[in-house]
Motif scaffolding. Sequence first.
Motif, PDB file in Angstrom:
ATOM      1  N   PHE A  95       0.831  -1.201   0.000  1.00 33.11           N
ATOM      2  CA  PHE A  95       0.000   0.000   0.000  1.00 33.11           C
ATOM      3  C   PHE A  95       0.872   1.261   0.000  1.00 33.11           C
ATOM      4  O   PHE A  95       0.647   2.188  -0.769  1.00 33.11           O
ATOM      5  N   GLY A  96       1.878   1.291   0.841  1.00 36.79           N
ATOM      6  CA  GLY A  96       2.786   2.444   0.902  1.00 36.79           C
ATOM      7  C   GLY A  96       3.536   2.648  -0.390  1.00 36.79           C
ATOM      8  O   GLY A  96       3.742   3.778  -0.840  1.00 36.79           O
ATOM      9  N   ARG A  97       3.947   1.532  -1.004  1.00 35.48           N
ATOM     10  CA  ARG A  97       4.643   1.609  -2.290  1.00 35.48           C
ATOM     11  C   ARG A  97       3.719   2.179  -3.362  1.00 35.48           C
ATOM     12  O   ARG A  97       4.110   3.043  -4.146  1.00 35.48           O
ATOM     13  N   LEU A 114      -3.407   0.978  -6.886  1.00 33.54           N
ATOM     14  CA  LEU A 114      -3.728   1.435  -5.534  1.00 33.54           C
ATOM     15  C   LEU A 114      -5.158   1.081  -5.158  1.00 33.54           C
ATOM     16  O   LEU A 114      -5.420   0.610  -4.043  1.00 33.54           O
ATOM     17  N   ARG A 115      -6.090   1.261  -6.080  1.00 28.25           N
ATOM     18  CA  ARG A 115      -7.489   0.897  -5.814  1.00 28.25           C
ATOM     19  C   ARG A 115      -7.637  -0.600  -5.562  1.00 28.25           C
ATOM     20  O   ARG A 115      -8.415  -1.021  -4.702  1.00 28.25           O
ATOM     21  N   THR A 116      -6.920  -1.398  -6.312  1.00 27.31           N
ATOM     22  CA  THR A 116      -6.964  -2.849  -6.126  1.00 27.31           C
ATOM     23  C   THR A 116      -6.452  -3.227  -4.736  1.00 27.31           C
ATOM     24  O   THR A 116      -7.049  -4.059  -4.054  1.00 27.31           O
ATOM     25  N   ILE A 117      -5.364  -2.596  -4.336  1.00 28.93           N
ATOM     26  CA  ILE A 117      -4.810  -2.879  -3.006  1.00 28.93           C
ATOM     27  C   ILE A 117      -5.794  -2.452  -1.927  1.00 28.93           C
ATOM     28  O   ILE A 117      -6.012  -3.171  -0.948  1.00 28.93           O
ATOM     29  N   ILE A 118      -6.423  -1.290  -2.093  1.00 27.92           N
ATOM     30  CA  ILE A 118      -7.402  -0.804  -1.120  1.00 27.92           C
ATOM     31  C   ILE A 118      -8.592  -1.760  -1.051  1.00 27.92           C
ATOM     32  O   ILE A 118      -9.086  -2.089   0.033  1.00 27.92           O
ATOM     33  N   ALA A 119      -9.031  -2.236  -2.229  1.00 29.95           N
ATOM     34  CA  ALA A 119     -10.172  -3.163  -2.258  1.00 29.95           C
ATOM     35  C   ALA A 119      -9.805  -4.486  -1.563  1.00 29.95           C
ATOM     36  O   ALA A 119     -10.621  -5.051  -0.831  1.00 29.95           O
ATOM     37  N   LYS A 120      -8.602  -4.975  -1.790  1.00 25.57           N
ATOM     38  CA  LYS A 120      -8.188  -6.226  -1.155  1.00 25.57           C
ATOM     39  C   LYS A 120      -8.066  -6.079   0.344  1.00 25.57           C
ATOM     40  O   LYS A 120      -8.466  -6.964   1.099  1.00 25.57           O
ATOM     41  N   THR A 121      -7.496  -4.969   0.815  1.00 30.42           N
ATOM     42  CA  THR A 121      -7.369  -4.779   2.256  1.00 30.42           C
ATOM     43  C   THR A 121      -8.745  -4.509   2.882  1.00 30.42           C
ATOM     44  O   THR A 121      -8.958  -4.886   4.023  1.00 30.42           O
ATOM     45  N   ARG A 165     -10.480  -6.792   5.841  1.00 32.32           N
ATOM     46  CA  ARG A 165     -10.991  -6.228   7.087  1.00 32.32           C
ATOM     47  C   ARG A 165     -12.435  -6.659   7.346  1.00 32.32           C
ATOM     48  O   ARG A 165     -12.847  -6.801   8.489  1.00 32.32           O
ATOM     49  N   GLU A 166     -13.214  -6.841   6.271  1.00 31.11           N
ATOM     50  CA  GLU A 166     -14.609  -7.227   6.424  1.00 31.11           C
ATOM     51  C   GLU A 166     -14.754  -8.676   6.883  1.00 31.11           C
ATOM     52  O   GLU A 166     -15.753  -9.051   7.445  1.00 31.11           O
ATOM     53  N   SER A 167     -13.746  -9.511   6.599  1.00 33.97           N
ATOM     54  CA  SER A 167     -13.828 -10.931   6.949  1.00 33.97           C
ATOM     55  C   SER A 167     -13.682 -11.174   8.423  1.00 33.97           C
ATOM     56  O   SER A 167     -13.169 -10.511   9.191  1.00 33.97           O
TER      57      SER A 167
END
Length: 171
Positions: free
Chosen positions: A83-85, A158-165, A169-171
């Motif tokens: 995410f930071g990258r 970045l959006r893909t990483i945000i969606a995956k994280t 979190r929802e799980s």
Amino acid sequence: MEKLKESVVERACRLACFAALVVMLVVIGVDIVTRGLFNFSFEISDELGGYMLVVTSFVSLSICQINNSFHHVELVQSRLSPFGRAVSHVIFDLLSLAFCALLLWQLVRFEITSYRFGDHAPTYLATPLWIPQAVMALGAAALCFSVLRTLAAKVAVLRTIIAKTGDARES
């Protein structure tokens, strides 16, 4: 990030670079032969070689951008999370785009001024200076286009990483 596919702009830039190199080689080669065999020079090889170097330098920037060929600070990037990258890539491309837009603006102003005042090179060919300056502006415009393309790709990552994280979190 994976390499983007070249668009029409980058392919045209690649062709322009190839043509500039061929012209440079032919002009310098002819000058070498005429100087060596006939003790005669057309006295334009330095000027044309310089112009072709300008073409190659400015027009190749978009190709380098799209192929991810510029230097990166791997020491910092390797220590960041994915995410930071991704965030640092987006920020860097936004800053690069701002710089490229500023460069393009200044090059266009420079070219318009040369055209308006009819500036010519003080050489044998007396080339109107707006011609090589136009190539510089076109190269900067192509770089802006390529930075926009890579920025869009990095925002998608970045959006893909945000969606995956977010899913994690929802799980």
